[in-house]
Design a protein around this motif. Structure first.
Motif, PDB file in Angstrom:
ATOM      1  N   MET A  50       0.770  -1.328   0.018  1.00  0.00           N
ATOM      2  CA  MET A  50       0.017   0.042  -0.072  1.00  0.00           C
ATOM      3  C   MET A  50       0.917   1.420  -0.002  1.00  0.00           C
ATOM      4  O   MET A  50       1.734   1.194   0.573  1.00  0.00           O
ATOM      5  N   ARG A  51       0.487   2.234  -0.671  1.00  0.00           N
ATOM      6  CA  ARG A  51       1.284   3.368  -0.783  1.00  0.00           C
ATOM      7  C   ARG A  51       0.263   4.570  -0.738  1.00  0.00           C
ATOM      8  O   ARG A  51      -0.717   4.716  -1.065  1.00  0.00           O
ATOM      9  N   MET A  52       0.922   5.739  -0.193  1.00  0.00           N
ATOM     10  CA  MET A  52       0.387   6.929   0.133  1.00  0.00           C
ATOM     11  C   MET A  52       1.285   8.036  -0.222  1.00  0.00           C
ATOM     12  O   MET A  52       2.447   7.947   0.007  1.00  0.00           O
ATOM     13  N   CYS A  53       0.852   9.114  -1.047  1.00  0.00           N
ATOM     14  CA  CYS A  53       1.750  10.054  -1.386  1.00  0.00           C
ATOM     15  C   CYS A  53       0.885  11.451  -2.089  1.00  0.00           C
ATOM     16  O   CYS A  53      -0.015  11.318  -2.326  1.00  0.00           O
ATOM     17  N   SER A  54       1.714  12.752  -1.160  1.00  0.00           N
ATOM     18  CA  SER A  54       0.915  13.794  -1.632  1.00  0.00           C
ATOM     19  C   SER A  54       1.411  14.352  -3.055  1.00  0.00           C
ATOM     20  O   SER A  54       2.752  14.434  -3.208  1.00  0.00           O
ATOM     21  N   ILE A  55       0.540  14.419  -3.941  1.00  0.00           N
ATOM     22  CA  ILE A  55       0.922  15.155  -5.066  1.00  0.00           C
ATOM     23  C   ILE A  55       1.183  16.640  -5.007  1.00  0.00           C
ATOM     24  O   ILE A  55       1.910  17.407  -5.635  1.00  0.00           O
TER      25      ILE A  55
ATOM     26  N   ALA B 230     -13.479  13.379   6.062  1.00  0.00           N
ATOM     27  CA  ALA B 230     -12.000  12.912   5.707  1.00  0.00           C
ATOM     28  C   ALA B 230     -12.152  11.341   5.423  1.00  0.00           C
ATOM     29  O   ALA B 230     -13.350  10.806   5.432  1.00  0.00           O
ATOM     30  N   TYR B 231     -10.960  10.693   5.232  1.00  0.00           N
ATOM     31  CA  TYR B 231     -11.156   9.214   4.605  1.00  0.00           C
ATOM     32  C   TYR B 231      -9.972   8.490   5.119  1.00  0.00           C
ATOM     33  O   TYR B 231      -8.855   9.057   5.216  1.00  0.00           O
ATOM     34  N   ARG B 232     -10.533   7.359   5.792  1.00  0.00           N
ATOM     35  CA  ARG B 232      -9.464   6.318   6.362  1.00  0.00           C
ATOM     36  C   ARG B 232      -9.714   5.074   5.184  1.00  0.00           C
ATOM     37  O   ARG B 232     -10.881   4.532   4.748  1.00  0.00           O
ATOM     38  N   ILE B 233      -8.541   4.720   4.817  1.00  0.00           N
ATOM     39  CA  ILE B 233      -8.447   3.741   3.590  1.00  0.00           C
ATOM     40  C   ILE B 233      -7.679   2.667   4.399  1.00  0.00           C
ATOM     41  O   ILE B 233      -6.619   2.650   5.072  1.00  0.00           O
ATOM     42  N   SER B 234      -8.080   1.216   3.962  1.00  0.00           N
ATOM     43  CA  SER B 234      -7.664   0.113   4.565  1.00  0.00           C
ATOM     44  C   SER B 234      -7.201  -0.904   3.553  1.00  0.00           C
ATOM     45  O   SER B 234      -7.930  -1.148   2.551  1.00  0.00           O
TER      46      SER B 234
ATOM     47  N   GLY C 182      -5.935  -4.720   3.652  1.00  0.00           N
ATOM     48  CA  GLY C 182      -5.767  -5.823   4.930  1.00  0.00           C
ATOM     49  C   GLY C 182      -5.789  -5.391   5.961  1.00  0.00           C
ATOM     50  O   GLY C 182      -6.303  -4.569   6.476  1.00  0.00           O
ATOM     51  N   SER C 183      -4.715  -5.641   6.650  1.00  0.00           N
ATOM     52  CA  SER C 183      -4.327  -5.236   8.244  1.00  0.00           C
ATOM     53  C   SER C 183      -4.124  -3.524   8.126  1.00  0.00           C
ATOM     54  O   SER C 183      -3.756  -2.921   9.263  1.00  0.00           O
ATOM     55  N   LYS C 184      -3.386  -2.891   6.933  1.00  0.00           N
ATOM     56  CA  LYS C 184      -2.972  -1.766   6.913  1.00  0.00           C
ATOM     57  C   LYS C 184      -3.826  -0.592   6.842  1.00  0.00           C
ATOM     58  O   LYS C 184      -4.844  -0.750   6.169  1.00  0.00           O
ATOM     59  N   ARG C 185      -3.613   0.401   7.298  1.00  0.00           N
ATOM     60  CA  ARG C 185      -4.657   1.521   7.543  1.00  0.00           C
ATOM     61  C   ARG C 185      -3.998   2.713   7.369  1.00  0.00           C
ATOM     62  O   ARG C 185      -2.903   3.213   7.912  1.00  0.00           O
ATOM     63  N   VAL C 186      -4.657   3.725   6.614  1.00  0.00           N
ATOM     64  CA  VAL C 186      -4.005   5.034   6.544  1.00  0.00           C
ATOM     65  C   VAL C 186      -5.275   6.134   6.551  1.00  0.00           C
ATOM     66  O   VAL C 186      -6.309   5.596   6.302  1.00  0.00           O
TER      67      VAL C 186
END
Length: 265
Positions: free
Chosen positions: A1-6, A130-134, A136-140
């Protein structure tokens, strides 16, 4: 899983969250051209997007939405209040009504292998979230544009692996700055924006051993500095009523006009 601010700041916000199979944007508050350039740096194009999650209807979150939606016919996820507010905006152009998918606060939904939880926030917009995204067991989580937080906010943000959280303004800079008094009061109010200090205080309540990345976002260009946000939040964490120190966590400031380092969870 990846998260990035454009891009993240008072002038425009666009955040990428995805897995190997699923690619999402949270808000498109920058031009379509800039959004596509950011996606290209991530090895993606608009054709790879499975959805755009919209937090609310303010221009710094949707200015590029119409162009991107029309070009790629991407599903658009938002609350009923946000959908209605955007529908009244003449400068958005025509957006196919079939692209809209209504979401509701605290009602989980899935897009392929990602699970999304919208959460309530206190902001002067029509039904913002706002948003929480999961995965599997990973959460951002991506949580900006909140004038205040409460126990509900804290509970929603517990157990995360990574968070992009608003650190919008330095209170002193705002108070002595050029903004007219009514605008200052709006920003400082309960439906305005989170200050550096309050960002650090909220973080102090959700810290845990598994929190790998903290990104500070939505900084005001006129009323904040990246270094000031960073140091103020670090101080609040270190001096707060929690067992941690700031150096226990990877903290970065999301960049205003260029892509930030990718957080890999």
């Amino acid at each position: 899983m990846r998260m990035c601010s454009i891009a993240s700041g008072s002038s425009g916000n666009c955040i990428y969250v995805g897995s190997d199979a699923t690619h999402l944007l949270i808000d498109v508050g920058i031009s379509g051209k800039r959004t596509e350039a950011g996606l290209e740096e991530l090895g993606l194009s608009g054709r790879d997007l499975d959805g755009i999650l919209i937090t609310h209807e303010h221009a710094d979150h949707i200015s590029g939405l119409g162009v991107l939606a029309r070009k790629y016919e991407i599903p658009l996820y938002a609350t009923r209040g946000t959908i209605n507010a955007i529908g009244k905006m003449k400068n958005m152009g025509n957006i196919d009504p079939e692209l809209w998918v209504e979401v509701r606060e605290d009602q989980r939904f899935t897009i392929k292998d990602l699970s999304i939880n919208p959460m309530r926030i206190s902001h002067d917009a029509d039904q913002p979230v706002a948003y929480r995204i999961s995965y599997g067991s990973k959460r951002v989580a991506v949580c900006t544009d909140l004038g205040e937080y409460n126990d509900y906010t804290v509970e929603c943000l517990k157990g995360l692996d990574a968070i992009l959280l608003e650190a919008n303004h330095d209170v002193n800079m705002l108070q002595v700055g050029p903004y007219p008094y009514p605008l200052k009061q709006r920003i400082l109010g309960s439906r305005g924006h989170l200050s550096n200090e309050n960002s650090g205080r909220l973080l102090s309540r959700i810290l845990h051993d598994g929190l790998k990345y903290i990104s500070l976002g939505h900084l005001s260009q006129e009323n904040n500095l990246p270094e000031l946000a960073y140091e103020t939040v670090r101080m609040e964490i270190t001096l707060g009523e929690n067992p941690y120190k700031a150096e226990d966590f990877q903290i970065q400031v999301a960049r205003r006009s260029e892509i930030s380092p990718v957080m890999v969870i």
